[in-house]
Scaffold this active site. Structure first.
Site, PDB file in Angstrom:
ATOM      1  CE  LYS A  61      51.341  11.055  49.164  1.00  0.00           C
ATOM      2  NZ  LYS A  61      51.823  12.406  48.798  1.00  0.00           N
ATOM      3  CB  SER A 311      50.767   9.143  56.850  1.00  0.00           C
ATOM      4  OG  SER A 311      52.120   8.729  56.833  1.00  0.00           O
TER       5      SER A 311
END
Length: 409
Positions: A61, A311
């Protein structure tokens, strides 16, 4: 490669992602690509893990947040930024803002894990807890933006965010030029869309497979309908991909470029997280383990070499404990038994000795000697055991029966 621009789908091309990669140099880490022998044997082709769980702030992110905030004008930067997130996007915006000297306010749900709240504050953001679910938190952040003039930083529905996330795709092609399949989790879609734009522009033969949690799978019905469809109440422990509606910008890209979207169960997510921890020695959150869950559920469906993107790694320790227990149970490594013993001195010791010989680890034991269900000379024992798998469970139960113990179930 370029795409037709519309009001909800601004053009996004490979050059945008290459520009984002230059911008992120020295900011985001080029995360490691690690081989997995266990998954390679399972799939029958090389499998590599792209470790974005080891990225700064613990997820990809930061990439999109930094690119988005970097693109703000001086006037916009002076007004500050605001975001809403249960964790990963919050930390990415907080760190990116601090690095760029921009004031940030992050709204988080009241029940957000304390380690994520603390980390977001430590990265420099003002944290405000609001709402029980992310939709309520998102609405509060948008109201704050309207009232103060702060720029709202959406977690996935903006071209700059997607360009930043797409840099992971460029890294994969550089680290594994022979890759034939990339598997990654999908929430709102910004990550998958960015990786797909980058990879398909350079290697259109590479298959891109997205993975969603079964209880929060907004993309399959949306792709079938041809437009974003909202889920009433998504439910999954994988909060990183728990999104009720695809973003408009990423949806158009995913519809065009992602080859397949699969779903995985909560049991499969638990087993995948356990595998990452035990076999790869990597701490991964449930959303980050979703590609591994897909590989475990249908290993023959993936053409190798495969890159599975981990992720994120931001998981609350208490949740990790529950998930690991659930994963071990799903893998057949817990065994619960109820036995009847003759109530005499040494009976319980004999039971424990038999379990020692069977190599079963006692996690919990309850010994009942007085109960209307029991005879005068009977005792009942409830056992919770850790075993080596389903076959060992059967062996332990058989060994107890062979020693003369009455196994009730």
């Amino acid at each position: 490669m370029s795409f037709r621009a519309t009001a909800h789908h601004p053009a996004l091309i490979l050059d945008d992602i290459r520009g984002a990669q230059k911008m992120l140099s020295g900011v985001a880490r080029v995360t490691a690509l690690e081989g997995s022998r266990h998954l390679t044997e399972l799939v029958g082709a090389p499998v590599h893990l792209k470790c974005e769980n080891l990225q700064r702030t613990g997820s990809f992110k930061l990439r999109g947040a930094y690119v988005r905030i970097s693109g703000l004008s001086p006037v916009e930067r002076a007004a500050g930024v605001v975001a809403a997130s249960a964790g990963n996007h919050a930390q990415g915006v907080a760190l990116a803002s601090s690095l760029l000297g921009v004031r940030s306010t992050v709204f988080m749900p009241v029940g957000a894990p304390l380690p994520k709240v603390a980390a977001t504050r430590e990265y420099g953001a003002e944290v405000r807890l609001h709402g029980q679910v992310v939709d309520e938190t998102l609405a509060a952040a948008q109201r704050h933006a309207e009232e103060t003039g702060a720029v709202f930083i959406h977690p996935f529905d903006h071209p700059d965010i997607i360009a930043g996330q797409g840099t992971v795709g460029l890294e994969i092609l550089e680290q594994c030029p022979e890759v034939r399949t990339i598997v990654l989790g999908i929430g709102g879609g910004g990550f998958a869309a960015g990786v797909a734009v980058a990879v398909k522009a350079l290697r259109p033969d590479v298959r891109i497979i997205g993975v969603q949690a079964e209880g929060a799978a907004c993309y399959p019905p949306s792709l079938a309908a041809g437009h974003p469809v909202s889920l009433d109440s998504p439910v999954t422990m994988a909060d990183g991909i728990k999104v009720g509606r695809p973003g408009d910008v990423p949806f158009a890209l995913i519809d065009e470029l992602v080859d397949e979207v699969r779903t995985v169960t909560e049991d499969e997510l638990s087993s995948a997280l356990l595998l990452c921890l035990e076999r790869a020695k990597l701490v991964v959150e449930p959303a980050g383990a979703s590609p591994v869950a897909a590989l475990l559920s249908d290993p023959e469906a993936f053409r190798g070499p495969v890159v599975a993107v981990l992720s994120g790694g931001n998981v609350d320790p208490l949740l990790m404990q529950r998930i690991l227990r659930h994963g071990m149970s799903a893998a057949g490594r817990y065994l619960s038994l109820r036995l009847r013993l003759t109530d005499r001195p040494g009976a319980l010791a004999a039971l424990l000795a038999a379990l020692t010989v069977a190599d079963a680890n006692v996690l919990d034991i309850s010994h009942v000697r007085t109960d209307p269900r029991l005879g005068l000379t009977e005792a009942e024992v409830d056992l919770h055991l850790e075993t080596k798998g389903p076959q060992h469970c059967a062996e332990v139960e058989a060994a107890l029966r062979a020693e003369g113990f009455r196994v009730m179930g």
